[in-house]
Design an enzyme around this catalytic site. Structure first.
Site, PDB file in Angstrom:
ATOM      1  N   SER A 145      -7.196  -2.959   0.641  1.00  0.00           N
ATOM      2  CA  SER A 145      -7.415  -2.200   1.874  1.00  0.00           C
ATOM      3  C   SER A 145      -8.532  -1.180   1.695  1.00  0.00           C
ATOM      4  O   SER A 145      -9.037  -0.958   0.589  1.00  0.00           O
ATOM      5  CB  SER A 145      -6.131  -1.466   2.266  1.00  0.00           C
ATOM      6  OG  SER A 145      -5.823  -0.478   1.288  1.00  0.00           O
ATOM      7  N   ILE A 164      -8.364   2.158   1.943  1.00  0.00           N
ATOM      8  CA  ILE A 164      -7.930   3.249   1.073  1.00  0.00           C
ATOM      9  C   ILE A 164      -7.717   2.745  -0.350  1.00  0.00           C
ATOM     10  O   ILE A 164      -8.158   3.361  -1.321  1.00  0.00           O
ATOM     11  CB  ILE A 164      -6.637   3.894   1.606  1.00  0.00           C
ATOM     12  CG1 ILE A 164      -6.900   4.630   2.927  1.00  0.00           C
ATOM     13  CG2 ILE A 164      -6.050   4.860   0.576  1.00  0.00           C
ATOM     14  CD1 ILE A 164      -7.755   5.865   2.794  1.00  0.00           C
ATOM     15  N   ASP A 172      -2.367  -7.294  -3.861  1.00  0.00           N
ATOM     16  CA  ASP A 172      -2.540  -7.573  -2.440  1.00  0.00           C
ATOM     17  C   ASP A 172      -2.232  -9.036  -2.164  1.00  0.00           C
ATOM     18  O   ASP A 172      -2.473  -9.899  -3.025  1.00  0.00           O
ATOM     19  CB  ASP A 172      -3.977  -7.253  -2.007  1.00  0.00           C
ATOM     20  CG  ASP A 172      -4.079  -6.879  -0.543  1.00  0.00           C
ATOM     21  OD1 ASP A 172      -4.292  -5.688  -0.247  1.00  0.00           O
ATOM     22  OD2 ASP A 172      -3.922  -7.779   0.308  1.00  0.00           O
ATOM     23  N   VAL A 192       1.304   6.393   0.246  1.00  0.00           N
ATOM     24  CA  VAL A 192       0.132   6.860   0.999  1.00  0.00           C
ATOM     25  C   VAL A 192       0.199   6.384   2.444  1.00  0.00           C
ATOM     26  O   VAL A 192      -0.460   6.922   3.319  1.00  0.00           O
ATOM     27  CB  VAL A 192      -1.174   6.377   0.313  1.00  0.00           C
ATOM     28  CG1 VAL A 192      -2.409   6.929   1.004  1.00  0.00           C
ATOM     29  CG2 VAL A 192      -1.187   6.788  -1.165  1.00  0.00           C
ATOM     30  N   THR A 193       1.026   5.395   2.728  1.00  0.00           N
ATOM     31  CA  THR A 193       1.154   4.811   4.062  1.00  0.00           C
ATOM     32  C   THR A 193       1.934   5.743   4.982  1.00  0.00           C
ATOM     33  O   THR A 193       2.949   6.324   4.587  1.00  0.00           O
ATOM     34  CB  THR A 193       1.868   3.454   3.972  1.00  0.00           C
ATOM     35  OG1 THR A 193       1.131   2.592   3.096  1.00  0.00           O
ATOM     36  CG2 THR A 193       1.984   2.797   5.327  1.00  0.00           C
ATOM     37  N   HIS A 249       4.005  15.494   6.787  1.00  0.00           N
ATOM     38  CA  HIS A 249       2.641  14.975   6.872  1.00  0.00           C
ATOM     39  C   HIS A 249       2.469  14.457   8.299  1.00  0.00           C
ATOM     40  O   HIS A 249       2.656  13.282   8.592  1.00  0.00           O
ATOM     41  CB  HIS A 249       2.426  13.854   5.857  1.00  0.00           C
ATOM     42  CG  HIS A 249       1.061  13.246   5.913  1.00  0.00           C
ATOM     43  ND1 HIS A 249      -0.056  13.883   5.428  1.00  0.00           N
ATOM     44  CD2 HIS A 249       0.625  12.063   6.393  1.00  0.00           C
ATOM     45  CE1 HIS A 249      -1.107  13.116   5.598  1.00  0.00           C
ATOM     46  NE2 HIS A 249      -0.723  12.002   6.194  1.00  0.00           N
TER      47      HIS A 249
END
EC number: 1.1.1.37
Length: 336
Positions: free
Chosen positions: A10, A12, A33, A132-133, A188
């Protein structure tokens, strides 16, 4: 240290790998992935880039000292035996996801991905997992609920806000943002909590009451979406996120070395990451960003700061928002 980035092909994921190649060149990286071809292509290109990092003026590493960057598929996770997992897989963002509600809208789209990845992680020994998602706090707790590893293994990335609040505070004070320390607790997302009571500029305390708290908070909330409107949602906040994730990884590595550098970096203060709480700050059965120390096992310690009423109230609002979503999706502790 071996870092496996889930969703490594991806935007990121590949940018994190590239940043690690430049700033933490001894780290081995696996780009995990389902798109094995794209992961291989990114890995090979980054490996070529590491040639220039290693041979630039002032570089001190070469040959066997430099980590590898390789591609892997999700079913290879168990045999990779990584020291740290970075979860960055996500459903595609709609092109119009440039408003402040976009993070919350991702919850339902990404829950099934979390469930699938948790099954792939189950054969592993407990391993620190950096999420991080989005929405990060909800997904951190969902992974904790599904995997039942020690809670110290679960981390949620939230350092982009630290850079953004430093920009806002630095602008108000007329100092460079790199001289500003202001931790960011809470969610967040919409209920982020700037801890102005502990802000520093140039190493000196800042009078938080002299700052425009609401304007600073609005800047932090708006700026990533202002960027997305100009650049497109597929680019995301790739640069600040990759630098922040690399900072977390380097802090974990430093925290595992008894004579290592200060894991909190040049400013020498704890930064905040999302992690499951069990009574800290009066909350349990949810994840929020709180100040932490890190080591090779993940969260080594949570700092419980005395907060002024305005910050404590905002933290409680963030907890309520996360708790409501966890109840809706039926996470552990919210089954009715």
């Amino acid at each position: 240290m071996h870092v496996a980035i889930i969703g490594g092909a991806s935007t990121i994921g590949s940018t994190v790998a590239y940043t690690l190649a430049g700033l933490a060149p001894t780290v081995d990286v696996s780009l995990v992935d389902i798109n094995e071809g794209a992961a291989w292509a990114h890995g090979k290109d980054i490996s070529h880039a590491s040639y220039h990092f290693s041979n630039a003026p002032g570089a001190s590493l070469a040959g066997d000292d430099v980590g590898t960057v390789r591609a892997a598929t999700p079913d290879e996770l168990a045999e990779l035996a990584p020291d740290l997992l970075v979860f960055n897989a996500a459903a595609p963002q709609p092109e119009d996801a440039t408003g402040r509600g976009a993070r919350e809208a991702e919850l339902d789209r990404n829950l099934s991905i979390v469930a699938d990845v948790a099954e792939e992680l189950r054969p592993l020994d407990p391993t620190p997992l950096l999420v991080v998602t989005n929405p990060i706090d909800r997904l951190v707790y969902q992974f904790y609920s599904l995997l039942e590893w020690p809670r110290r293994c679960f981390l949620g990335y939230s350092l982009s806000e630290s850079a953004r609040v430093a920009d806002a505070v630095g602008s108000e004070l007329g100092v460079h943002p790199n001289e500003v320390y202001c931790p960011m607790m809470g969610e967040h997302g919409e209920n982020v909590v700037p801890i102005l009571s502990r802000a520093r500029a140039g190493g000196e305390p800042v009078a938080g009451d002299d700052l425009d708290r609401e304007a600073i908070r609005e800047y932090v909330l708006d700026i990533p979406f202002d960027i997305a409107k100009e650049r497109g949602v597929n680019e995301t906040s790739r640069w600040v996120t990759s630098a922040g994730v690399t900072r977390v990884i380097r802090s974990i590595a430093a925290g595992s070395e008894p004579d290592g550098e200060d894991p909190h970096g040049r400013l020498g203060e704890p930064f905040c990451l999302s992690t499951p709480l069990d009574g800290e700050y009066g909350f349990a059965d949810l994840a929020l960003s709180v100040p932490v120390d890190l080591d090779e096992g993940g969260v080594a310690a949570i700092h419980e700061w005395d907060l002024p009423d305005v910050e404590a109230d905002e933290l409680a609002t963030a907890a309520d928002a996360v708790r409501a979503d966890l109840a809706r999706i039926g996470a552990k502790g919210y089954d009715g």
